[in-house]
Design a protein around this motif. Sequence first.
Motif, short mmCIF file in Angstrom:
data_model
loop_
_atom_site.label_atom_id
_atom_site.label_comp_id
_atom_site.label_asym_id
_atom_site.label_seq_id
_atom_site.Cartn_x
_atom_site.Cartn_y
_atom_site.Cartn_z
N LEU A 129 -5.32 14.76 -13.33
CA LEU A 129 -5.51 15.63 -11.84
C LEU A 129 -6.78 16.17 -11.86
O LEU A 129 -7.52 16.12 -10.88
CB LEU A 129 -4.38 16.96 -11.61
N THR A 132 -9.04 13.17 -11.16
CA THR A 132 -8.86 12.28 -9.90
C THR A 132 -9.17 13.23 -8.69
O THR A 132 -8.77 12.89 -7.76
CB THR A 132 -7.60 11.68 -9.56
N GLU A 133 -9.30 14.82 -8.95
CA GLU A 133 -9.36 15.56 -7.68
C GLU A 133 -10.10 15.28 -6.62
O GLU A 133 -9.98 15.60 -5.46
CB GLU A 133 -9.23 16.85 -8.12
N ARG A 134 -11.27 14.67 -6.91
CA ARG A 134 -12.18 14.18 -5.68
C ARG A 134 -12.53 12.95 -5.58
O ARG A 134 -12.93 12.10 -6.63
CB ARG A 134 -13.54 14.93 -5.78
N ARG A 135 -11.79 12.12 -4.52
CA ARG A 135 -11.70 10.57 -4.66
C ARG A 135 -13.07 9.93 -4.58
O ARG A 135 -13.09 8.81 -4.69
CB ARG A 135 -10.76 10.17 -3.66
N ASP A 136 -14.06 10.70 -4.01
CA ASP A 136 -15.27 10.08 -3.92
C ASP A 136 -15.98 10.19 -5.37
O ASP A 136 -17.21 9.63 -5.43
CB ASP A 136 -16.11 11.13 -3.14
N LEU A 140 -11.42 3.46 -10.90
CA LEU A 140 -10.59 3.15 -12.14
C LEU A 140 -10.02 1.71 -12.00
O LEU A 140 -9.06 1.22 -12.71
CB LEU A 140 -9.73 3.96 -12.15
N ARG A 155 -4.58 1.37 -3.33
CA ARG A 155 -5.13 2.72 -2.78
C ARG A 155 -5.08 2.53 -1.09
O ARG A 155 -4.73 3.25 -0.29
CB ARG A 155 -6.63 2.80 -3.11
N CYS A 224 -1.35 7.52 -9.79
CA CYS A 224 -2.05 7.33 -8.59
C CYS A 224 -1.30 7.42 -7.33
O CYS A 224 -1.79 7.49 -6.33
CB CYS A 224 -3.04 5.97 -8.55
N GLY A 226 1.03 9.20 -6.90
CA GLY A 226 1.14 10.63 -6.80
C GLY A 226 2.63 11.14 -7.71
O GLY A 226 2.99 12.37 -7.39
N ASP A 344 -18.96 0.53 -4.96
CA ASP A 344 -17.91 1.12 -3.94
C ASP A 344 -18.47 2.47 -4.03
O ASP A 344 -18.23 3.29 -3.03
CB ASP A 344 -16.65 1.10 -4.56
N GLN B 353 -7.81 13.78 -2.94
CA GLN B 353 -7.56 13.25 -4.20
C GLN B 353 -7.28 11.80 -3.88
O GLN B 353 -7.15 11.14 -2.78
CB GLN B 353 -6.18 13.84 -4.68
N LEU B 357 -1.80 11.85 -2.95
CA LEU B 357 -1.68 12.95 -3.86
C LEU B 357 -1.86 14.04 -2.97
O LEU B 357 -2.56 13.80 -1.99
CB LEU B 357 -2.50 12.93 -5.31
#
Lengths: 357, 357
Positions: A129, A132-136, A140, A155, A224, A226, A344, B353, B357
């Motif tokens: 967590l 990955t807490e900020r998707r920007d 991966l 995604r 990913c 959730g 990306d 996230q 999530l």
Amino acid sequence: MNLTVFGFGSVGRVLCRQALDIGIGVVAVADSTGVLVSSNSSFSSEELNTISKAKESGKRLSDISTPTATLLQPLDAVDYIAKNSQSPVVADCSAYDDPSTYLLPALARNVPIVLANKKPLTGTMEDFLKLTERRDFIRLESTVGAGLPTMITLRRILDSGDEIKKVEGQLSGTLGYILSALQKGDKFSDVVVDAKAKGFTEPDPRDDLSGVDVARKALIISRCMGQSFNLSDIEIEALYPPEFEDISLDEFMSKLPELDEIVDDKVKSAKGKDKFLRYTATVKPEGIRAGLVEVEKASPLASLEGTDNLISFETKWYTSPTVVRGPGAGVEVTAAGVLSDCMDLYGSKVRTQWGNL
Amino acid sequence: MNLTVFGFGSVGRVLCRQALDIGIGVVAVADSTGVLVSSNSSFSSEELNTISKAKESGKRLSDISTPTATLLQPLDAVDYIAKNSQSPVVADCSAYDDPSTYLLPALARNVPIVLANKKPLTGTMEDFLKLTERRDFIRLESTVGAGLPTMITLRRILDSGDEIKKVEGQLSGTLGYILSALQKGDKFSDVVVDAKAKGFTEPDPRDDLSGVDVARKALIISRCMGQSFNLSDIEIEALYPPEFEDISLDEFMSKLPELDEIVDDKVKSAKGKDKFLRYTATVKPEGIRAGLVEVEKASPLASLEGTDNLISFETKWYTSPTVVRGPGAGVEVTAAGVLSDCMDLYGSKVRTQWGNL
């Protein structure tokens, strides 16, 4: 954009070459002995070449002295690039498992990370967590199916609000190779010896045959999505019995023929039902499984040959699944996946126009 | 994020519903009579529902009066949303071909665009370049294979510096359906009549059978690869002779049986070589072709059934190609592709996230 590459093995070295080819800088490279940081804005092609060759010849980065680089510890290196590097990215091509050494510090300094390394994402849920807490700030793709567009497909499906019913795939080139050889009638022990000789397996084939590598990929997909499962929650079927776990590699290889009949029975049982035997991972809302399955001859999984991977996504809207297939391992494609992830994150700083215009 | 949806047909309406479901606002909807712009920050679910139902019942947007919306011309609407909307996106789900009416004006005002509409990208090369000149401002996944991850796969391959040798695909669900029925032994005229009855073809089946729709998709792939071809450069094979082009729809349908023998001969000729007949598009460095091909029975294209699309990318690094397969048409998945594109532009404003999530 400027890369710092942790894990300067074959993937890491190819990544550096590919990056330079498209105009991305490499500012630092790291192995377990330290991080070699360029004293200039980034390494020149010649400098990187020299370091790569020394590393290839068996030297450790701490033993490579170059007038244009300084050896730092991971935390200091991350500090340095966060302060001095333009559009920095930390790429992790190692197999190191502790995210607190350089990955979380990079994120804490607003340096995005790109992972080919599965281990940091498959440790504790808490670490996952945090990572990955900020998707920007994280990509991966190369952790599952190398450069194949599997995680971006996941995604996109999640982003649209679609509901995932099942993700299923053959996620190991090694196990794919072995299972398709068995289907042709080859003996299990011969196939494993052959795959080991060809370099398709890890030095100890049990690292593939245990199913744990596949389970890690399935866990990344699941988390990913959730879900909050851990590696210990996964039902993993190894292709050898528990008593083969703690013996030496030599002994394991010599005892392999003892497994031929057991495996052959499973292949024949599938054939008897007009099906093929495959080693797959399945991620469903209720849980994850990695193991042997019998698949219909007409299914996409049955059509797989050799080391190709395949992953299928069955959703509320995709009742006929979306399927991605192709080489799921290999140095060039794994590195290319990492590079696409970097683009990306920062692509418009490198290329203005769509694609390669 | 707030959407303006041009083309308020079935895809546009589903897109609005899906957007609201995941917390994205809809600020304006448009058909050929005008753009209905919300007087508030965005439409409520009830307002959109009312407008959707009126539109579904055959009304034009100019005839729908609502106290919470104003009817504007496209240019004024784009002006308005550029000034007043937070994180605006213009989504084009129409079949309108002139990019200067609202797409280029949106870009000029720094409003990103997402296209499901192929026509603006397949007109002049000059327009294509204007539309794609800033990669942060355009997404176009749903123009090829609906929501399937085809264009993102292409972009990732190009981004890594890999070199594309060939892109090949079955890019029409309609032609896929027809060809797989022919393979089972059905008569061409029966299959076309059946596909038309099921709504799998356009109202005039020649819009599918001409191959032009497939050629447009191939042209988008080609141009995104950096090639400079035009629609007129493409070798397109129609599934009917030139003299069937300018007759009425009724006459065309009645003359269909005249084609049965010709088509049947082609199917049989392929069968004689132990191959299957497919309608594919091929994009290579030297040019683009859309037409019938005989494919090996063991190839992924041969395994396709029904309306699924398939696209394969053969590159310097992917000598065994990367293949994407799945439903390449359908209202829900097309709209979902548009929505994923929107999230790709502004996702971190909607979701912090990774994934859902």
